[in-house]
Design an enzyme around this catalytic site. Structure first.
Site, PDB file in Angstrom:
ATOM      1  N   LYS A  65       0.822  -1.224   0.000  1.00 47.96           N
ATOM      2  CA  LYS A  65       0.000   0.000   0.000  1.00 47.96           C
ATOM      3  C   LYS A  65       0.852   1.269   0.000  1.00 47.96           C
ATOM      4  O   LYS A  65       0.419   2.301  -0.482  1.00 47.96           O
ATOM      5  CB  LYS A  65      -0.953   0.011   1.203  1.00 47.96           C
ATOM      6  CG  LYS A  65      -2.088  -0.966   1.041  1.00 47.96           C
ATOM      7  CD  LYS A  65      -3.091  -0.857   2.186  1.00 47.96           C
ATOM      8  CE  LYS A  65      -4.183  -1.895   2.010  1.00 47.96           C
ATOM      9  NZ  LYS A  65      -5.274  -1.745   2.979  1.00 47.96           N
ATOM     10  N   VAL A 129      -2.775  -0.082   8.314  1.00 41.61           N
ATOM     11  CA  VAL A 129      -4.156   0.419   8.302  1.00 41.61           C
ATOM     12  C   VAL A 129      -4.371   1.596   9.266  1.00 41.61           C
ATOM     13  O   VAL A 129      -5.333   2.346   9.143  1.00 41.61           O
ATOM     14  CB  VAL A 129      -5.152  -0.748   8.585  1.00 41.61           C
ATOM     15  CG1 VAL A 129      -5.148  -1.141  10.046  1.00 41.61           C
ATOM     16  CG2 VAL A 129      -6.546  -0.387   8.131  1.00 41.61           C
ATOM     17  N   THR A 151       6.029  -1.692  19.169  1.00 36.01           N
ATOM     18  CA  THR A 151       7.274  -0.991  18.828  1.00 36.01           C
ATOM     19  C   THR A 151       6.987   0.512  18.861  1.00 36.01           C
ATOM     20  O   THR A 151       6.382   1.059  17.935  1.00 36.01           O
ATOM     21  CB  THR A 151       7.762  -1.404  17.427  1.00 36.01           C
ATOM     22  OG1 THR A 151       7.723  -2.826  17.333  1.00 36.01           O
ATOM     23  CG2 THR A 151       9.156  -0.902  17.142  1.00 36.01           C
TER      24      THR A 151
HETATM   25  P1  ATR Z   1       3.236  -3.534   8.871  1.00 40.46           P
HETATM   26  O1  ATR Z   1       3.786  -3.196  10.241  1.00 40.46           O
HETATM   27  O2  ATR Z   1       4.252  -4.171   7.958  1.00 40.46           O
HETATM   28  O3  ATR Z   1       2.468  -2.432   8.229  1.00 40.46           O
HETATM   29  P2  ATR Z   1       0.758  -4.669   9.562  1.00 40.46           P
HETATM   30  O4  ATR Z   1       0.243  -6.068   9.464  1.00 40.46           O
HETATM   31  O5  ATR Z   1       0.048  -3.596   8.877  1.00 40.46           O
HETATM   32  O6  ATR Z   1       2.248  -4.734   9.096  1.00 40.46           O
HETATM   33  O7  ATR Z   1       0.906  -4.236  11.087  1.00 40.46           O
HETATM   34  C1  ATR Z   1       1.130  -5.132  12.060  1.00 40.46           C
HETATM   35  C2  ATR Z   1       0.745  -4.472  13.387  1.00 40.46           C
HETATM   36  O8  ATR Z   1       0.483  -5.478  14.323  1.00 40.46           O
HETATM   37  C3  ATR Z   1       1.864  -3.630  13.961  1.00 40.46           C
HETATM   38  O9  ATR Z   1       1.315  -2.578  14.692  1.00 40.46           O
HETATM   39  C4  ATR Z   1       2.570  -4.627  14.868  1.00 40.46           C
HETATM   40  O10 ATR Z   1       3.311  -4.091  15.909  1.00 40.46           O
HETATM   41  P3  ATR Z   1       4.892  -3.804  15.733  1.00 40.46           P
HETATM   42  O11 ATR Z   1       4.984  -2.510  15.009  1.00 40.46           O
HETATM   43  O12 ATR Z   1       5.415  -3.735  17.111  1.00 40.46           O
HETATM   44  O13 ATR Z   1       5.443  -4.954  14.950  1.00 40.46           O
HETATM   45  C5  ATR Z   1       1.385  -5.364  15.419  1.00 40.46           C
HETATM   46  N1  ATR Z   1       1.740  -6.686  15.929  1.00 40.46           N
HETATM   47  C6  ATR Z   1       1.998  -7.796  15.194  1.00 40.46           C
HETATM   48  N2  ATR Z   1       2.284  -8.837  15.997  1.00 40.46           N
HETATM   49  C7  ATR Z   1       2.233  -8.352  17.289  1.00 40.46           C
HETATM   50  C8  ATR Z   1       2.437  -8.923  18.588  1.00 40.46           C
HETATM   51  N3  ATR Z   1       2.769 -10.236  18.732  1.00 40.46           N
HETATM   52  N4  ATR Z   1       2.275  -8.127  19.664  1.00 40.46           N
HETATM   53  C9  ATR Z   1       1.942  -6.831  19.524  1.00 40.46           C
HETATM   54  N5  ATR Z   1       1.740  -6.223  18.343  1.00 40.46           N
HETATM   55  C10 ATR Z   1       1.879  -6.980  17.234  1.00 40.46           C
END
Ligand code: ATR
Length: 263
Positions: A65, A129, A151
């Site tokens: 995206k 999103v 994060t």
């Molecule tokens: P992207 O970060 O590549 O855009 P996304 O699927 O749109 O991918 O976003 C994933 C979201 O889920 C992020 O906010 C991620 O948190 P981090 O930035 O810390 O990675 C969150 N997320 C995924 N797995 C997680 C977990 N086990 N605990 C907490 N947050 C998680």
């Protein structure tokens, strides 16, 4: 015969072809909508095909995206603000990137009869999103938007664009009226977001962008505790409806059949 695609990686799970082909058929259009698993290196070539009128429209999903943006001629103001494009089309020889996720979220909330105006909202997640949800909530006059992400640097990064949001440490809960799970946690059935429900009174609104499973553990626990819940199914349907309208100048119906189609 018009040709549409949804591109992403992975893409097998996408329900967009099912929904769009249903609307294509019910509106008697001569078109076909397919899914394409792409490598990032193939984006440029595919956008060229839009410019050359070999492809009539593209939906973009995770993880492209944002990375598709350099190959487009122009962005809508929503796509510009969120740096997130989910719909591509050609207009007067110019390849335009649009964001219909914002409209999808707004219509989904409207459909629940929940009034966002004056509410405090907590967004969990700072992934792809989240910017669209922030813009939609601002459009609907939310009073305050809190955002929390595992994060923290990614949350701080979002604040550079949306200075009005307040960053909350992951695991902490401010006083909120509505909470939005915009993380990918819950896509797998055993995944859970650790929230101390004893600190959250009932009668809050829990929204999850995930719609498969239809009730994540996040929504299940919220429901058990007496809260209002909603999954991301209608957001998905309404973003698709807005894309369809951009490409075909027809607003396809969102009826019971459409809802059943995605079960
Ligand atoms: P992207 O970060 O590549 O855009 P996304 O699927 O749109 O991918 O976003 C994933 C979201 O889920 C992020 O906010 C991620 O948190 P981090 O930035 O810390 O990675 C969150 N997320 C995924 N797995 C997680 C977990 N086990 N605990 C907490 N947050 C998680």
């Amino acid at each position: 015969m018009k040709k549409f695609f949804v591109i992403g990686n992975p893409i097998e799970h996408s329900l967009s072809p099912k929904l769009h082909n249903y609307w294509i058929k019910s509106n008697n259009l001569k078109a076909v909508y397919d899914k394409k698993k792409l490598d990032i290196s193939e984006l440029e070539y595919l956008i060229k095909e839009v410019k050359e009128k070999k492809i009539d429209g593209i939906n973009v999903t995770v993880p492209f995206k944002n990375s598709v943006i350099p190959f487009l001629d122009k962005l809508s103001s929503e796509a510009q603000k969120t740096q997130s494009v989910n719909t591509i089309h050609l207009k007067d020889g110019i390849v335009i990137g649009d964001n219909t996720d914002i409209e999808g979220f707004k219509l989904a909330i409207k459909n629940t009869n929940y009034d966002i105006a004056g509410k405090n909202i907590l967004i969990l997640g700072a992934g792809g999103v989240s910017p669209s949800i922030i813009v939609a909530l601002n459009n609907m006059n939310a009073k305050k938007i809190f955002l929390s992400n595992r994060t923290q640097s990614k949350a701080e990064n979002l604040k550079k664009t949306f200075n009005e949001i307040e960053i909350i440490e992951w695991g902490k809960i401010p006083d909120f009226d509505m909470i939005v799970n915009a993380t990918s946690l819950g896509l797998k059935k055993d995944e859970n977001i650790v929230l101390d429900y004893s600190k959250i009174s009932s009668e809050k609104f829990f929204y999850d962008v995930t719609y498969n499973p239809s009730e994540t553990n996040f929504l299940k626990s919220a429901k058990r505790n007496g809260n209002k819940i909603e999954n991301g199914k209608k957001m998905f349907i309404y973003q698709a409806q807005a894309s369809f309208k951009i490409w075909n100048n027809i607003e396809p119906k969102v009826d019971d059949k459409v809802m059943e189609l995605l079960n």
